[in-house]
Design a protein around this motif. Sequence first.
Motif, mmCIF file in Angstrom:
data_model
loop_
_atom_site.group_PDB
_atom_site.id
_atom_site.type_symbol
_atom_site.label_atom_id
_atom_site.label_comp_id
_atom_site.label_asym_id
_atom_site.label_seq_id
_atom_site.Cartn_x
_atom_site.Cartn_y
_atom_site.Cartn_z
ATOM 1 N N ASN A 88 0.420 -1.040 -0.672
ATOM 2 C CA ASN A 88 -0.024 -0.170 -0.468
ATOM 3 C C ASN A 88 0.813 1.188 -0.309
ATOM 4 O O ASN A 88 0.796 2.382 -1.140
ATOM 5 N N LYS A 89 1.621 1.112 0.508
ATOM 6 C CA LYS A 89 3.227 2.633 1.049
ATOM 7 C C LYS A 89 3.540 2.604 -0.343
ATOM 8 O O LYS A 89 4.049 3.666 -1.213
ATOM 9 N N GLU A 92 0.469 4.102 -2.985
ATOM 10 C CA GLU A 92 0.880 5.253 -2.362
ATOM 11 C C GLU A 92 1.833 6.474 -3.170
ATOM 12 O O GLU A 92 1.559 7.827 -3.523
ATOM 13 N N LYS A 95 1.433 6.922 -7.155
ATOM 14 C CA LYS A 95 1.244 7.517 -7.535
ATOM 15 C C LYS A 95 0.944 8.648 -7.085
ATOM 16 O O LYS A 95 0.727 9.445 -8.023
ATOM 17 N N ASN A 96 0.843 8.619 -6.496
ATOM 18 C CA ASN A 96 1.281 10.416 -5.251
ATOM 19 C C ASN A 96 -0.096 10.580 -5.400
ATOM 20 O O ASN A 96 0.039 12.380 -6.769
ATOM 21 N N GLU A 98 -1.852 12.855 -4.278
ATOM 22 C CA GLU A 98 -2.763 13.984 -3.074
ATOM 23 C C GLU A 98 -1.562 14.651 -3.645
ATOM 24 O O GLU A 98 -0.878 16.114 -3.665
#
Lengths: 179, 151
Positions: A88-89, A92, A95-96, A98
Amino acid sequence: MLLKKRERESAEINGSSMADIAFLLLIFFLVTTTINVDTGIGMVLPPPLDPTEEPPPVRERNLMKILVNETGLIMMDEEPTPIDEVQNKLIEFIKNPEGNEELSISPQAAIVSLKTVRQTPYRIYIDMLDEVIGAYAFLRNEAANENFSRDYSQLNKEQKDIVDDIYPKKISIAEPDPE
Amino acid sequence: MAHFKKKQAGTKQEVPTSAMPDVVFMLLFFFMVTTVLREVTLKVKIDLTKATNIEKIEEKRLVSYIYMGPERLPNNRLGNDKVQIDDSIVDDIGAIRQLMYDKLLQEQRMIVSLRVDESSEFGLLTDVQEELKKAQTFRINYSTKSEATRN
């Protein structure tokens, strides 16, 4: 009378034992055959590094450093992480969504660096690599569904290339420090 | 004599088995073609580890194997981790370069399948990988068994 009969019998070759011979061979090959398809994690090694040449600069935020010690404890960018959170990390980080300042600028720029020590058992190393590959597999599957509304495995060659360009697999296996 | 006559007079009762060799031969050829007889005798113990995200190697011709694991010694004892290529154990890690380069010349698209015991240390693997890099054999595959997906 007797002589004539014998001649007639030997005119044909007895082929009934042919099946027995063939069966024997068949059983031999059945036993020796191993239809095992070789499965594994495919990787492409980088060309050897010229010691006089500096490695290309990489921006800190685009690099995810994963350190694994010989007991299987994981550090991701200086942060201890249990193995089931690694995927999951990574997703994240790659994709990043945010636009976090500390995570990768774009999926294309993201580099995952995997580093371990010489004493690490192979099992732990593969488990770790498996998580990284898994993160990329998830992302590619997601991109395939978005763009072609199909799973990644069902795409054709050109479509796969497009998805691969969205999420290029940049995994660096760092050499362990000499002791 | 009477017996002989009786057999000829009666109608044929057997199942025709003349096609059986053909059927069996067909199966035989199938297994002969699929059999890989070039199986090496392993001198190291290899228990493959498991992984979830694996892929199949379709082109078996391209694969060349490197085995790594504890050496099998007499009396079921296990020695230190060793590298085996083809039928022999390679003690000098530096020799791998030449061995693999020669193989690469024969098949340009060669994939090196690393069959490593799950308890082997990463240090030996990385030494071998360094040699592979120098031998220009970049396509590798960590051989693993498949594990049921968790999600």
